[in-house]
Every structure is written in structure tokens, then in C-alpha cells.
Design an enzyme around this catalytic site. Structure first.
Site, PDB file in Angstrom:
ATOM      1  N   GLY A  45      10.565  26.570  -1.734  1.00 51.47           N
ATOM      2  CA  GLY A  45       9.347  27.390  -1.626  1.00 51.47           C
ATOM      3  C   GLY A  45       8.358  26.778  -0.863  1.00 51.47           C
ATOM      4  N   GLN A  50      -0.019  25.180   2.483  1.00 49.91           N
ATOM      5  CA  GLN A  50       0.950  24.149   2.725  1.00 49.91           C
ATOM      6  C   GLN A  50       1.066  24.108   4.098  1.00 49.91           C
ATOM      7  OE1 GLN A  50       3.965  24.537  -0.500  1.00 49.91           O
ATOM      8  NE2 GLN A  50       4.231  22.482   0.046  1.00 49.91           N
ATOM      9  N   CYS A 106       7.883  18.139  -4.043  1.00 48.11           N
ATOM     10  CA  CYS A 106       7.063  18.989  -3.081  1.00 48.11           C
ATOM     11  C   CYS A 106       7.074  18.592  -1.810  1.00 48.11           C
ATOM     12  CB  CYS A 106       5.683  18.972  -3.924  1.00 48.11           C
ATOM     13  SG  CYS A 106       4.355  20.054  -2.747  1.00 48.11           S
ATOM     14  N   LEU A 107       7.242  19.528  -0.982  1.00 48.84           N
ATOM     15  CA  LEU A 107       7.252  18.986   0.448  1.00 48.84           C
ATOM     16  C   LEU A 107       6.043  18.329   0.803  1.00 48.84           C
ATOM     17  CD1 LEU A 107       8.717  22.386   2.159  1.00 48.84           C
ATOM     18  CD2 LEU A 107       9.851  20.072   1.426  1.00 48.84           C
ATOM     19  N   HIS A 148       5.695  26.750  -9.623  1.00 46.19           N
ATOM     20  CA  HIS A 148       5.008  25.703  -8.956  1.00 46.19           C
ATOM     21  C   HIS A 148       4.383  26.238  -7.516  1.00 46.19           C
ATOM     22  CE1 HIS A 148       5.925  21.622  -6.659  1.00 46.19           C
ATOM     23  NE2 HIS A 148       5.694  22.375  -5.533  1.00 46.19           N
ATOM     24  N   GLU A 149       4.969  27.229  -6.647  1.00 42.91           N
ATOM     25  CA  GLU A 149       4.402  27.752  -5.701  1.00 42.91           C
ATOM     26  C   GLU A 149       2.956  28.150  -6.076  1.00 42.91           C
ATOM     27  OE1 GLU A 149       5.322  26.698  -2.921  1.00 42.91           O
ATOM     28  OE2 GLU A 149       7.060  25.919  -3.809  1.00 42.91           O
ATOM     29  N   HIS A 152       0.049  26.195  -6.070  1.00 44.75           N
ATOM     30  CA  HIS A 152      -0.568  25.699  -4.848  1.00 44.75           C
ATOM     31  C   HIS A 152      -1.517  26.667  -4.636  1.00 44.75           C
ATOM     32  CE1 HIS A 152       1.983  22.499  -3.168  1.00 44.75           C
ATOM     33  NE2 HIS A 152       3.097  23.090  -3.542  1.00 44.75           N
TER      34      HIS A 152
END
Ligand code: NI
Length: 193
Positions: A45, A50, A106-107, A148-149, A152
Site C-alpha cells: 500500500g 508518502q 511502513c515504507l 493503515h493507508e 496516512h
């Protein structure tokens, strides 16, 4: 084009993102760049903040998880088939079900993984790339990735759910990430480097 991923510590990750109109400049290119960036970094995702764009847009490819389920995953998630989807102007309508733990990463926060509790299902309103409206309920690992996304675009990160002591233990690692002192195999954008 692969875009740099914003690292923990950058203020854009703390912004509550805004809805966009269908004529948002460069939207289709941004979406295509975000898919490329997601796959280049082996993510499941990716949210627009991000890549330093504070709008309500995120991508989910939970097929990457469900396509590779092992026996144990099958016991937990059954025959769930993931999604590959763009969510624009998403707004959560309902969350339901007993919260369950899953080891998240998480990236934007490389090399930190923690068990995070999230509810089981999410009902969400959004528009797709053609700005067609949808209202859909998701469960399983897909709901997990969506939540999760979604966090963000609300300016939230998974580490926000950790207990103060756990967060204290991670403080140095987090400071290092913010300062660019982390080795990753994808391009990152650091606020304090
Ligand atoms: Ni993330």
C-alpha cells in the site's frame, strides 16, 4: 517514474490530507508513478503523503499478500482474494469487529515492525480513478492494509498505536530514520538529512 518515499520525521506525514476534484493537475500521472513506486519498494500500500503530496489518495495491492498465503495464513484468512485498487477521497463510514494483532511495517518507517491491533472490517466511501463513487466493506488482510493507508491520509502512523514504553525504546531508531541514517533499497526523502 519511481518517486522518493518520504521518511518518518517529515511534516507531510502528519498532515490531514484534503479531498481533490477530478481535474486535479497530473492526477493520472501521479497514480501511475505511485504504482511504480509501490512495486519498486515491495510495498502493499502507498498513500500520497508518502510521496509528499498531501491529498486523499492511496493505493492498495493486497493481492501480493493473498496470492502468497501459506497454510497458516489460509487458516487465519480463509480463501480471501486481495484487491488492487486506487482509493480517492476516501472516508471511513464504519469500523467493526474485535481488534486483532498483525505485524505491520511502513515504507516511511523502514526496518521497524510491530504488532498493531486493528478492527476486523471497514466500510469506506471513495471514488475510483474515473471519479465513480463507491461504498464498500472490506475484511481480512485487505481491511488491515486499507486502515493503515487510511491513517496516512489522516496524518497518522502505525507507531502512534504503540504504548509509551515501546515507543521510548524505538526513539533512537526513529530519530535515525528522521536524520537519514537508515539503509534502504529504495529512494527516500528525509526532512532533517
Ligand atoms: Ni505506511
Amino acid at each position: 517514474m519511481v518517486l522518493p518515499i518520504v521518511a518518518y520525521g517529515h511534516p507531510v506525514l502528519r498532515k490531514k490530507c484534503v479531498d481533490i476534484a477530478s481535474d486535479y493537475p497530473g492526477l493520472q500521472q501521479l497514480i501511475s508513478d505511485m504504482w511504480e513506486t509501490l512495486y519498486a519498494s515491495n510495498g502493499v500500500g502507498l498513500a500520497a503523503p508518502q510521496v509528499n503530496v498531501p491529498i486523499r489518495l492511496f493505493l492498495v495491492d493486497s493481492k501480493q499478500l493473498t496470492d502468497h498465503f501459506d497454510e497458516e495464513d489460509r487458516l487465519q484468512f480463509g480463501d480471501e482474494v486481495g484487491i488492487k485498487q486506487v482509493f480517492i477521497n476516501a472516508h471511513v463510514l464504519e469500523i467493526n469487529g474485535e481488534p486483532w494483532p498483525y505485524n505491520e511495517g511502513c515504507l516511511s518507517i523502514p526496518k521497524i515492525r510491530e504488532d498493531i491491533y486493528r478492527p476486523q472490517t471497514v466500510k469506506i466511501a471513495y471514488v475510483d480513478e474515473q471519479f465513480q463513487p463507491h461504498e464498500e466493506t472490506y475484511g481480512g488482510i485487505t481491511a488491515r492494509v486499507i486502515l493503515h493507508e487510511y491513517d496516512h491520509i489522516e496524518g497518522k502512523l502505525f507507531i502512534d498505536y504503540l504504548k509509551p514504553l515501546k515507543k521510548k525504546l524505538l526513539r533512537k531508531k526513529l530519530d535515525d530514520i528522521a536524520r537519514g541514517k537508515v539503509e534502504v533499497n529504495y529512494k527516500m526523502l528525509f526532512a532533517k538529512a
